[in-house]
Design an enzyme around this catalytic site. Sequence first.
Site, PDB file in Angstrom:
ATOM      1  N   LEU A 217      39.922  25.242 -24.474  1.00 13.99           N
ATOM      2  CA  LEU A 217      39.342  24.515 -25.602  1.00 13.99           C
ATOM      3  C   LEU A 217      39.663  23.032 -25.517  1.00 13.99           C
ATOM      4  O   LEU A 217      39.151  22.227 -26.268  1.00 13.99           O
ATOM      5  CB  LEU A 217      39.864  25.114 -26.913  1.00 13.99           C
ATOM      6  N   ARG A 218      40.562  22.674 -24.588  1.00  8.43           N
ATOM      7  CA  ARG A 218      40.906  21.265 -24.286  1.00  8.43           C
ATOM      8  C   ARG A 218      41.725  20.583 -25.366  1.00  8.43           C
ATOM      9  O   ARG A 218      41.969  19.378 -25.255  1.00  8.43           O
ATOM     10  CB  ARG A 218      39.664  20.442 -23.987  1.00  8.43           C
TER      11      ARG A 218
ATOM     12  N   ASP B 151      35.567  32.109 -18.554  1.00  8.81           N
ATOM     13  CA  ASP B 151      36.397  31.112 -17.867  1.00  8.81           C
ATOM     14  C   ASP B 151      35.923  29.696 -18.233  1.00  8.81           C
ATOM     15  O   ASP B 151      35.813  28.814 -17.375  1.00  8.81           O
ATOM     16  CB  ASP B 151      36.376  31.326 -16.353  1.00  8.81           C
TER      17      ASP B 151
ATOM     18  N   HIS C 246      33.874  19.938 -19.617  1.00  7.79           N
ATOM     19  CA  HIS C 246      34.289  18.622 -19.113  1.00  7.79           C
ATOM     20  C   HIS C 246      33.398  17.536 -19.698  1.00  7.79           C
ATOM     21  O   HIS C 246      32.243  17.785 -20.027  1.00  7.79           O
ATOM     22  CB  HIS C 246      34.135  18.550 -17.590  1.00  7.79           C
TER      23      HIS C 246
END
Lengths: 432, 324
Positions: free
Chosen positions: A71-72, A313, A317
């Site tokens: 989820l960054r 997965d 970005h």
Amino acid sequence: MYAHDKAQRIQISGGRVIDPANKVDRVQNVYIADGKVIALDKAPQDFQADMEIDAHHRIVCPGLVDVSARLREPGQEQKATIATETLAAASAGITTLCCPPDTHPVIDTPAVTEFIRLRAEAAGNTRVVTLGALTQSLLGEQLSEMAALRKAGCVGVSNALKPLLNPLILRRAMEYAATFDLTVFLYPNDHWLANGGCVHEGRVATRLGLPGIPEAAETAAVARDLALIEQTGVRAHFCRLTTGRAARMIARAQYDGIPVTADVAIPYLYLSEVDISGFDSLCHLIPPLRTVEDRQQLREALQQGIASAICSDHQPHEPNAKLGPFPATEPGISGLDTLLPLSLRLVDEHSLELIDLIYLLTAGPAKILGLPYGTLSIDAEADICIFDPLAIWQLDNRTMRSHGLNTPFMGWEMKGRVTHTLLSGKLVYTLN
Amino acid sequence: MSGNTLQLDKNGRLRHFLSIDGLNHHLLTEILDTAESFAGVTEQTVKKVPLLRGKTIVNLFFEASTRTRTTFELAAKRLSADVLNINITQSSTVKGETLLDTLRNLEAMHVDMFIVRHADSGAAHFIAANAAAHTSVINAGDGWHSHPTQAMLDMFTIRRVKGADFGSLRVAIVGDILHSRVARSQIHALNTLNTGEVRIVAPKTLLPADAKSLGAQVYHNLQAGIKDVDVIIMLRLQRERMQGAFLPSEHEYFELFGLTEKKLGHASPDVTVMHPGPINRGVEMDSEVADGPRSVILEQVTHGIAVRMAVMSMAMARKEVTPG
């Protein structure tokens, strides 16, 4: 958690209900109250629905469970946030997702777990569970405080893609995790054999002059890990198999009664090393895309139950992460949006029966994570995905909900579209 | 995007020169013929033709190079272009973002052509894919992938020495194939020109996976690998390969794979010896061989200028160019 709206009673009418955990596949109604499934088929006495969802010609199944989605947040909010990605997940029918520990800072303290949990609850779109770090800062040297991480809610521990200093540390980590009944999530990729490579060591790497990662980076890691799993008795899960040979090694171990499970990520079922031929950085994945034969053998591993989950997965970005010479780009595909439709394609291609596929997206992964979700059993949490299996749509900048647009499937025609998602009986997504 | 659709315009003419892979026999022959016509220019007293007058060419080198950069510069100057040399060490760039920014900044100065060398395979493809419509990109070496002008100057040298009938030739490439962009490009070029037999000779540590798929016969023994060959191309061995456990020592490598006068006896009597330079004397070959009558190593360097002039003029004109 998710207390609001729980009192609402919902009737889902006329859908084809598929609940693999209970071997259910027939057209019937689903009744929900207080956030739980309270009946199938016939309405309970005195049931008055506050809301009815028409599910004729649609499939009603448990909300999808994704064993790996990045989820960054915290740390890489330029790529995505918990709010953006859980919204994308809800629109893709995913009601539970598991976040690996390689955030910044890494999930090696209860505080980080708590932060993610609070952010997810505030967003209210999906359940988010976490894997705790196996070692402190994922440096592979000192064990993390696994008991504390477990208490804070981590469903397992993992060192993600980071290497451990030596096999002895892995042994100790497994023993310590087993002490607290924690599943160890292993990414089988021998760091030294991989040697900084960025693609499968095969024909395409040879032609393009790209540093290769040999098949043995995966199989040697699996062999070592299996030996240590057997030695320590830990429960272990192999994340993201990429080679047919590793799948066969795991099948053998399962036959021998070793407590191991495995998953496959969806891109590896459609793409292969061949897709990198034009230096396409959108196909830069770690572990790498392998051969066409491996791709077929991974599908077989799912058919045979060797791998019991398909995951996205998900690795969103920002555009710049993929703009550069291939080896310099960041690996990973933004996968939440395409998890269900690409998986459904496996049914159209006769790789899997629909009910078996739904298992791999619901009860299978829930079992790996040790969670009571992924089923429509009476009294289960009403996490439900309703989708139109025949709806055709195109993946593009408008239809994609994830903040990360990095996918080689952009422009593909998708079949199967989520129309409603319920989380604990609350409607968190409706198509238009 | 495949390298081919990127390199050629819709009429099949050279737009960028990124790799030999995907170029046909006709185009390679055209490059060689054009280079042949330029070779005369380099031998004149006034070594200039006005073909690229007013054009700006940037040598964009992200990796150190002396010979390649210099010959590109000379080639550009002999075509009357303005040349700018920019050396950017890897450490000062922050991967793709800066690479693209560098490109955009230079494009804003109306650069017509970029000559690019970069340590990452695929770098020239990336720059070409992102370059403005009017600019051309020439690959001066990307990672282990491709070094197409080196391969073409080697083909040029072979054609000058052995004649145009590649079908009658046996060629052996010896050394570190795994890390060699030169070898990959040479193998493609030799096969496209229908060379009779292409061989590669190396220990298994210096060969890529499925090396045969490159289009060459694989040998692990030098004597067998060069038996009856007409051309031997020795590759440079990077000294750091000893640290990477690819080889035990320079001594053992030289013993097994180094070229000596004695070992040359296994090859065809009129064998030609080549090397892309710079040579490690006593590692890849004896000085006796490097400086001997069969060596054309210095001719290779000279031919580099004509070949680079040919490629640059073709990519800029996108039509057949002959010196005036």
